[in-house]
Design a protein around this motif. Structure first.
Motif, mmCIF file in Angstrom:
data_model
loop_
_atom_site.group_PDB
_atom_site.id
_atom_site.type_symbol
_atom_site.label_atom_id
_atom_site.label_comp_id
_atom_site.label_asym_id
_atom_site.label_seq_id
_atom_site.Cartn_x
_atom_site.Cartn_y
_atom_site.Cartn_z
ATOM 1 N N VAL A 1 32.444 43.175 51.646
ATOM 2 C CA VAL A 1 31.930 41.929 51.184
ATOM 3 C C VAL A 1 31.238 42.126 49.983
ATOM 4 C CG1 VAL A 1 29.959 40.232 51.559
ATOM 5 C CG2 VAL A 1 31.675 40.860 53.678
ATOM 6 N N SER A 2 30.609 43.365 49.901
ATOM 7 C CA SER A 2 29.946 43.933 48.424
ATOM 8 C C SER A 2 30.745 43.906 47.655
ATOM 9 C CB SER A 2 29.238 45.350 48.700
ATOM 10 O OG SER A 2 28.254 45.315 49.857
ATOM 11 N N ASP A 3 32.191 44.578 47.558
ATOM 12 C CA ASP A 3 32.821 44.926 46.656
ATOM 13 C C ASP A 3 33.595 43.528 45.922
ATOM 14 O OD1 ASP A 3 33.995 46.327 44.672
ATOM 15 O OD2 ASP A 3 35.957 46.400 45.748
ATOM 16 N N LEU A 4 33.918 42.762 47.197
ATOM 17 C CA LEU A 4 34.445 41.418 46.723
ATOM 18 C C LEU A 4 33.351 40.586 45.821
ATOM 19 C CD1 LEU A 4 36.411 40.245 49.926
ATOM 20 C CD2 LEU A 4 37.371 40.879 47.759
ATOM 21 N N SER A 5 32.089 40.512 46.292
ATOM 22 C CA SER A 5 31.198 39.801 45.465
ATOM 23 C C SER A 5 30.976 40.373 44.081
ATOM 24 C CB SER A 5 29.842 39.516 46.385
ATOM 25 O OG SER A 5 29.515 40.625 46.918
ATOM 26 N N TYR A 6 31.033 41.659 44.246
ATOM 27 C CA TYR A 6 30.813 42.237 42.829
ATOM 28 C C TYR A 6 31.806 41.762 42.160
ATOM 29 C CZ TYR A 6 31.218 46.188 39.623
ATOM 30 O OH TYR A 6 31.436 47.040 38.601
ATOM 31 N N GLY A 7 33.240 41.940 42.522
ATOM 32 C CA GLY A 7 34.250 41.426 41.794
ATOM 33 C C GLY A 7 34.282 40.179 41.261
ATOM 34 N N VAL A 8 33.960 39.208 42.148
ATOM 35 C CA VAL A 8 34.070 37.803 41.829
ATOM 36 C C VAL A 8 32.712 37.488 40.753
ATOM 37 C CG1 VAL A 8 33.339 35.553 42.626
ATOM 38 C CG2 VAL A 8 34.797 37.183 44.011
ATOM 39 N N ILE A 9 31.721 38.103 40.903
ATOM 40 C CA ILE A 9 30.628 37.940 39.811
ATOM 41 C C ILE A 9 30.915 38.483 38.368
ATOM 42 C CG2 ILE A 9 28.232 38.641 39.216
ATOM 43 C CD1 ILE A 9 27.631 38.669 42.480
ATOM 44 N N CYS A 10 31.589 39.485 38.568
ATOM 45 C CA CYS A 10 32.261 40.281 37.097
ATOM 46 C C CYS A 10 32.941 39.257 36.737
ATOM 47 C CB CYS A 10 32.727 41.652 37.452
ATOM 48 S SG CYS A 10 31.735 42.873 37.839
ATOM 49 N N TYR A 11 34.154 38.745 37.376
ATOM 50 C CA TYR A 11 35.026 37.552 36.748
ATOM 51 C C TYR A 11 34.178 36.537 36.286
ATOM 52 C CZ TYR A 11 37.908 33.867 36.986
ATOM 53 O OH TYR A 11 38.602 32.580 36.337
ATOM 54 N N ILE A 12 33.402 36.036 37.001
ATOM 55 C CA ILE A 12 32.519 34.785 36.697
ATOM 56 C C ILE A 12 32.015 35.133 35.111
ATOM 57 C CG2 ILE A 12 30.920 33.151 36.913
ATOM 58 C CD1 ILE A 12 31.654 33.262 39.941
ATOM 59 N N LEU A 13 31.073 36.264 35.308
ATOM 60 C CA LEU A 13 30.207 36.281 33.833
ATOM 61 C C LEU A 13 31.087 36.800 32.879
ATOM 62 C CD1 LEU A 13 26.893 37.874 35.745
ATOM 63 C CD2 LEU A 13 27.378 35.391 34.670
ATOM 64 N N MET A 14 32.060 37.526 33.242
ATOM 65 C CA MET A 14 32.710 38.340 32.001
ATOM 66 C C MET A 14 34.252 37.446 31.635
ATOM 67 S SD MET A 14 31.994 42.443 32.393
ATOM 68 C CE MET A 14 33.355 42.740 33.518
ATOM 69 N N PHE A 15 34.792 36.929 32.561
ATOM 70 C CA PHE A 15 35.915 36.384 32.186
ATOM 71 C C PHE A 15 36.047 34.703 32.261
ATOM 72 C CE2 PHE A 15 39.381 39.372 32.049
ATOM 73 C CZ PHE A 15 38.534 40.678 31.897
ATOM 74 N N LEU A 16 35.338 34.374 33.195
ATOM 75 C CA LEU A 16 35.392 32.897 33.265
ATOM 76 C C LEU A 16 34.588 32.156 32.102
ATOM 77 C CD1 LEU A 16 36.150 30.544 35.174
ATOM 78 C CD2 LEU A 16 33.873 30.664 35.980
ATOM 79 N N LEU A 17 33.586 32.695 31.793
ATOM 80 C CA LEU A 17 32.559 32.442 30.758
ATOM 81 C C LEU A 17 33.470 32.424 29.507
ATOM 82 C CD1 LEU A 17 28.930 33.305 31.792
ATOM 83 C CD2 LEU A 17 30.157 31.295 31.965
ATOM 84 N N ARG A 18 34.468 33.283 29.266
ATOM 85 C CA ARG A 18 35.168 33.253 28.100
ATOM 86 C C ARG A 18 36.517 32.626 27.962
ATOM 87 N NH1 ARG A 18 37.226 37.958 26.425
ATOM 88 N NH2 ARG A 18 36.922 38.880 28.477
#
Lengths: 172, 288
Positions: free
Chosen positions: A105-122
């Motif tokens: 769960v930690s790694d999945l949420s880490y991945g999703v948050i990274c995606y949202i903040l670093m990729f989705l916002l771009r």
């Protein structure tokens, strides 16, 4: 003191493994996230405070070497460590299900948050692609690495706890 | 075990809630400060340079040795077969070579005439070894084993195998971080060699799985840019020296606005197997 040194050595060891040895063992260009394993393992084994401190330093190390600016990974891993620490009450060393579940769960949420903040916002909206090609493989590979790393962390932690207990008794 | 517990010898223990709050605040301040400036970079880069880089260097060397040995064993058999083929090729090539040499004299003369000699053979280059890769899976950067002590500064260009790898984005005393052009957060101003049309190269995590990166904003009103055209760094780039090979165009598509084109580029460098790179210590001249 011994604990601090041990944890420090663990952090350095895992970081170096992750960015030098594991890139050679990368499957489909994906490497496991040992920092997450370390942070959440110490989180649920030792409680919120230790979890968040270890998360902070693990993250800071990634920030210094690979981040565009300081504080991002530190903040993220710190919260992961803290939240894992909430589960220290129901953690038993014999039980392997809870650690595995928490790390996934930690790694999945880490991945999703990274995606949202670093990729989705771009403006990179293909969440499904990034989920199936980066986040999920990373989580699976991380679990594989956990199988080897977690018993080591656990046994070192039990030894440390024994040592601390003995020392505390000696001084009473 | 409750974290608030007081042990002997510890006079004061901060509850984890407050510690979390304080560290969160520190992180946010750090982010805001380092987004604009780099005042913390120097002490932190120095510190990790002395603690971590020596280990990375050691592991890097051991790993490289092992990989080299295993590759050697595999290669011996292949080399024998190749040897026979190559001998045949040599014969054909010698013939071709004589023809080409004649052309070369002509080319040199023409180059002298045009004073075009300042291509990138003239840049000062320093070799460096890759000792670590990005610890995450999102961006693509790596650590090399030389830094400030060898005269490296941020924004120096890095090449390998004749193509552009990226540029230095952080330096410590004995290490530097190179952000590669395939990294999803990187952009390079390039131009097509044949028509001198400017375009922008974007790193792309998704396309890189197929071995490509994307380009865009190509104004090609005469439809002269084709697949296979060489792309080099442009003259107008802030950070990259001109005329360094970036890659070859793989596909060209018209954008929805009907004015610009975009598509895919195959980079000239094999980013999967980078072990040594060349850092160009000449900097792009800038107006400041």
């Amino acid at each position: 003191m011994l604990r601090k040194i041990t944890v420090f050595v663990f952090i350095i060891f895992c970081f170096i493994l992750q960015c030098s040895v594991f890139t050679g063992l990368a499957l489909a260009g994906i490497i496991p996230n040992l920092m997450i394993v370390l942070t959440s393992a110490f989180g649920f084994m030792r409680g919120e405070k230790e979890g968040l401190l270890i998360g902070f330093f693990c993250g800071l190390l990634s920030d210094i070497f690979f981040g565009g600016f300081l504080g991002f990974y530190a903040l993220l891993l710190m919260y992961i460590g803290y939240l894992n620490g909430k589960f220290s009450g129901i953690f038993y060393p014999e039980d392997i299900k809870l650690p595995i579940a928490l790390i996934i769960v930690s790694d999945l949420s880490y991945g999703v948050i990274c995606y949202i903040l670093m990729f989705l916002l771009r403006g990179r909206f293909q969440f499904i692609y990034y989920f199936t090609h980066v986040i999920l493989p990373e989580a699976l590979y991380t679990i594989l690495a956990t199988m080897f790393l977690y018993p080591l962390i656990l046994s070192v932690n039990t030894k440390l706890e024994k040592w601390e207990k003995r020392r505390a008794q000696k001084f009473v | 075990m409750s974290p608030v517990i007081k042990r002997k010898g510890e006079s004061f223990t901060l509850p984890s809630k407050y510690l979390l709050f304080i560290l969160t605040f520190i992180c946010v301040v750090l982010m805001v400060v380092t987004l604009g400036t780099d005042i913390f970079n120097k002490p932190l880069n120095n510190a990790v340079g002395y603690v971590i880089v020596p280990f990375q260097r050691g592991i890097g060397k051991v790993g490289e040795w092992l990989v080299n040995r295993s590759e050697e064993l595999v290669q011996i058999r292949m080399l024998l077969e190749e040897n026979v083929k190559l001998k045949e090729e040599i014969a054909a090539l010698t013939e071709e070579n004589t023809l080409l040499q004649q052309d070369k004299y002509e080319l040199n003369e023409l180059r002298d005439l045009f004073l075009l000699d300042g291509q990138y053979g003239d840049y000062q280059k320093v070799g460096a070894r890759v000792i670590g890769r990005d610890a995450g899976n999102w961006y693509s950067s790596f650590i090399i084993d030389k830094g400030e002590e060898d005269g490296f500064v941020v924004d120096m260009n890095v090449i390998a195998g004749g193509g552009l790898v990226g540029r230095i984005t952080a330096v410590g005393p004995n290490w530097s971080r190179v952000t590669s052009i395939i990294s999803d957060n990187s952009k390079v101003s390039g131009m097509t060699l044949s028509t001198k049309d400017n375009l922008i190269i974007y790193g792309d995590l998704k396309q890189m799985a197929q071995g490509c990166i994307t380009f865009g904003q190509l104004v090609d009103s005469q439809n002269k840019v084709n697949e296979g055209d060489k792309i080099v760094t442009s003259d107008i780039s802030d950070k990259y020296l001109p005329n360094i090979l970036i890659g070859y165009i793989y596909s060209v598509d018209k954008d929805a606005n009907n004015l610009t084109k975009s598509g895919l580029v195959i980079p000239a460098v094999d980013f999967e197997h980078l072990s040594e790179v060349l850092v160009i210590t000449d900097m792009k001249q800038s107006v400041r």
